[in-house]
Design a protein around this motif. Structure first.
Motif, mmCIF file in Angstrom:
data_model
loop_
_atom_site.group_PDB
_atom_site.id
_atom_site.type_symbol
_atom_site.label_atom_id
_atom_site.label_comp_id
_atom_site.label_asym_id
_atom_site.label_seq_id
_atom_site.Cartn_x
_atom_site.Cartn_y
_atom_site.Cartn_z
ATOM 1 N N SER A 156 0.864 -1.090 0.013
ATOM 2 C CA SER A 156 0.119 0.180 0.046
ATOM 3 C C SER A 156 1.024 1.135 0.033
ATOM 4 O O SER A 156 1.976 1.162 0.314
ATOM 5 C CB SER A 156 -0.750 -0.026 1.181
ATOM 6 N N LEU A 157 0.337 2.348 -0.578
ATOM 7 C CA LEU A 157 1.010 3.561 -0.528
ATOM 8 C C LEU A 157 0.319 4.797 -0.169
ATOM 9 O O LEU A 157 -0.895 4.966 -0.509
ATOM 10 C CB LEU A 157 1.578 3.923 -2.152
ATOM 11 N N THR A 158 0.887 5.621 0.586
ATOM 12 C CA THR A 158 0.428 7.082 0.933
ATOM 13 C C THR A 158 1.094 8.174 0.187
ATOM 14 O O THR A 158 2.443 8.029 0.593
ATOM 15 C CB THR A 158 0.634 7.387 2.418
ATOM 16 N N GLU A 159 0.675 8.476 -0.863
ATOM 17 C CA GLU A 159 1.420 9.565 -1.708
ATOM 18 C C GLU A 159 1.276 10.983 -1.169
ATOM 19 O O GLU A 159 0.153 11.420 -0.711
ATOM 20 C CB GLU A 159 0.878 9.116 -2.955
ATOM 21 N N ARG A 160 1.951 11.804 -1.752
ATOM 22 C CA ARG A 160 1.717 13.385 -1.685
ATOM 23 C C ARG A 160 1.539 13.842 -2.890
ATOM 24 O O ARG A 160 2.494 13.352 -3.993
ATOM 25 C CB ARG A 160 2.758 13.715 -0.762
ATOM 26 N N LEU A 161 1.414 15.318 -2.953
ATOM 27 C CA LEU A 161 1.300 15.910 -4.184
ATOM 28 C C LEU A 161 2.379 16.199 -4.874
ATOM 29 O O LEU A 161 2.632 16.218 -6.055
ATOM 30 C CB LEU A 161 0.365 17.489 -4.002
ATOM 31 N N SER A 162 3.485 16.583 -4.142
ATOM 32 C CA SER A 162 4.826 16.942 -4.514
ATOM 33 C C SER A 162 4.969 18.236 -5.210
ATOM 34 O O SER A 162 6.112 18.817 -5.609
ATOM 35 C CB SER A 162 5.492 15.968 -5.527
ATOM 36 N N ARG A 163 3.749 18.773 -5.500
ATOM 37 C CA ARG A 163 3.794 20.284 -6.297
ATOM 38 C C ARG A 163 2.587 20.828 -5.684
ATOM 39 O O ARG A 163 1.777 20.619 -5.255
ATOM 40 C CB ARG A 163 3.613 20.317 -7.638
ATOM 41 N N GLY A 164 2.756 22.283 -4.907
ATOM 42 C CA GLY A 164 2.017 23.009 -4.365
ATOM 43 C C GLY A 164 0.889 23.526 -5.555
ATOM 44 O O GLY A 164 0.999 23.542 -6.764
ATOM 45 N N PHE A 165 -0.262 23.888 -4.912
ATOM 46 C CA PHE A 165 -1.354 24.545 -6.017
ATOM 47 C C PHE A 165 -2.099 25.755 -5.253
ATOM 48 O O PHE A 165 -2.461 25.681 -4.002
ATOM 49 C CB PHE A 165 -2.556 23.479 -6.182
#
Length: 498
Positions: free
Chosen positions: A360-369
């Motif tokens: 399983s994976l908890t990912e993050r945006l890596s770019r702000g918005f």
């Protein structure tokens, strides 16, 4: 059947889930030889696009060849109207991408894949990819007939491959992994926290325009300098042939290699490996500078590295002996190069596609918005960072951020952007990409027009209640919807509508 497909700058690699094993699919070229990859190239054969091995064969017969078109997806102004030239013809870049993926699917079927049995495909994008690149990669795979069930960041997928292959290196004392992913066209680094088969991306950083292609150009420049020929003297075909020769020579390098023999502009030239490494070292240093914020200082003796199981080198670019050499000089024995550097991501994607793997994976945006808003009655702009680059991406479903307020003007203009970081003044900096623009009429009379008419911005003492709704889907793609809650009038900006 479950597939993992890594669309790379120079090669597209597919792995399949097979009862807990994740082999790479072999594909056959025009001569009947098998390869663990499909070339990410396109050629114009007559009036049609061909791809992969067929494109390379056509190029040998004089057809114009397009290489590394994945890099064009990362440009800030990329969109569905972006055009690319192949010889004398011009095509939408998304058409080239979709055509490439159709050719890949056909090659997989010829290799023996029963397409009717393929029920799940997990694909990848660079961790630093912006919204348009994510959306059109996903959309192109789907249009090409792939049953896409998920999209992962490339270094996150490589983290799956590491944990699957070396689970014993993860312990209660060493719970984190740094994935150093140097591909053909991009560089990404991710700090991943691992607990059993559960992975959480703590942070990701990258450079969209740094990869193996740049090392090829360094070698080509050295060769041309040695024979005294300026690069602008070469025809497009000769320049392309030289870069291909440099790529092949680079990939043959071993730690024992001392000289590189090349043919440049019709001359045979020998480049000293030490000269090549000296010229290429700044590129590796650029990657280290990009990943430095992941851990303070990034020195072998820092306390921040005490719980790191390893720095894992993946991506075709990490196959250059200079790369592990420089990283080991900095970080010592904790540097591990994947035995499958080019295929690591595809293998990790196949693991993710396999429901039986338990990963399983908890990912993050890596770019702000965020959004630039008009202030001072339209005389100035301020920036509002809506989504932090470290915001979690929902594993399934959607994550919603809502803003509500009373409008104080008759009309508002919203300019949305993605960004890598904020400068000290709180404004976006570092690889800023426009997302979209909404001109929203807060005055009810203006909402009855077919489109907001150009009007002067005027202040209102009491405007309608307005809701801004930001939705993040499991692929890290953002949709914006602005609604006048008093009248129900709404406008939306999403990549699907472009």
């Amino acid at each position: 059947m479950d597939l993992g497909v890594d669309f790379g700058t120079t090669r597209t690699i597919t792995a399949v889930a097979d009862r807990g094993n994740y082999p790479v699919v072999g594909l056959t070229d025009q001569l009947g030889d098998s390869h663990d990859w499909f070339p990410s190239v396109a050629a114009l054969a007559g009036n049609r696009l061909v791809h992969g091995f067929e494109a390379l064969a056509a190029a040998e017969q004089g057809a114009p060849l397009l290489r590394s078109f994945k890099r064009l997806l990362a440009t800030p102004d990329f969109g569905p109207d972006t055009l690319v030239r192949v010889g004398d013809a011009v095509f939408p870049l998304v058409t080239v991408l979709e055509s490439h993926l159709v050719a890949l699917r056909e090659a997989l079927v010829r290799s023996g894949i029963d397409w009717a049995s393929v029920t799940s495909t997990v694909i990848s994008v660079p961790a630093h990819a912006h919204g348009p690149q994510r959306f059109w990669t996903l959309e192109s795979f789907r249009r090409a007939g792939f049953p896409v069930t998920a999209m992962m960041n490339e270094p996150s997928a490589a983290g799956f491959e590491y944990t699957h292959r070396q689970p014993r290196t993860i312990s209660s004392k060493r719970t984190r992994l740094i994935v150093y992913d140097l591909g053909g066209g991009t560089f990404d680094a991710s700090l991943v926290k691992v607990e059993g088969t559960a992975h959480e991306v703590v942070d990701s950083l990258g450079v969209n325009a740094l990869g193996g292609d740049d090392f090829d150009r360094v070698l080509a420049d050295l060769a041309l300098t040695a024979i005294g020929t300026p690069a602008d003297r070469l025809s497009p075909t000769a320049a392309d042939d030289l870069l291909m020769a440099c790529r092949e020579a680079k990939e043959r390098l071993s730690p024992q290699t001392r000289r590189i023999a090349l043919e440049a502009a019709g001359d045979v030239v020998v480049v000293d490996v030490n000269d090549f490494y000296a010229a290429a070292t700044p590129l590796v240093e650029q990657s280290l500078a990009a990943m430095r914020p992941l851990l303070g200082g990034l020195d072998a003796e820092t306390a921040e590295l005490s719980d790191v199981a390893g720095i894992y080198l993946v991506g075709g670019g990490s196959g250059l002996p200079l790369v592990p050499r420089l990283l080991r000089e900095r970080f010592g024995r904790r540097v591990h190069r994947s035995p499958y550097p080019a295929a690591s991501t595809a293998i990790g994607l196949a693991i993710a596609a396999d429901a039986q793997s338990g990963f399983s994976l908890t990912e993050r945006l890596s770019r702000g918005f965020g959004v630039f808003r008009e202030v001072a009655d339209g005389r100035a702009l301020s920036f509002d960072p809506i989504l932090d680059r470290a915001a979690e991406v929902p594993a399934d479903g959607e994550q919603v951020v809502v803003r509500r307020y009373r409008a104080r003007h008759n009309v508002g203009e919203f300019r949305f952007v993605e960004y890598a970081q904020l400068d000290p003044s709180g404004h976006p900096a570092g690889d800023v990409v426009p997302f979209g623009r909404i001109v929203f009429p807060f005055e009810a009379a203006l909402q009855r027009e077919p489109a907001p008419v150009p009007v002067a911005v005027e202040r209102r003492d009491e405007g309608p209640e307005v809701e801004e709704r930001y939705v993040i889907d499991p692929n890290g793609i953002v949709t914006v919807r602005i609604t006048d809650l008093d009248t129900g009038f709404a406008l939306e900006e999403s990549l699907a509508s472009t």
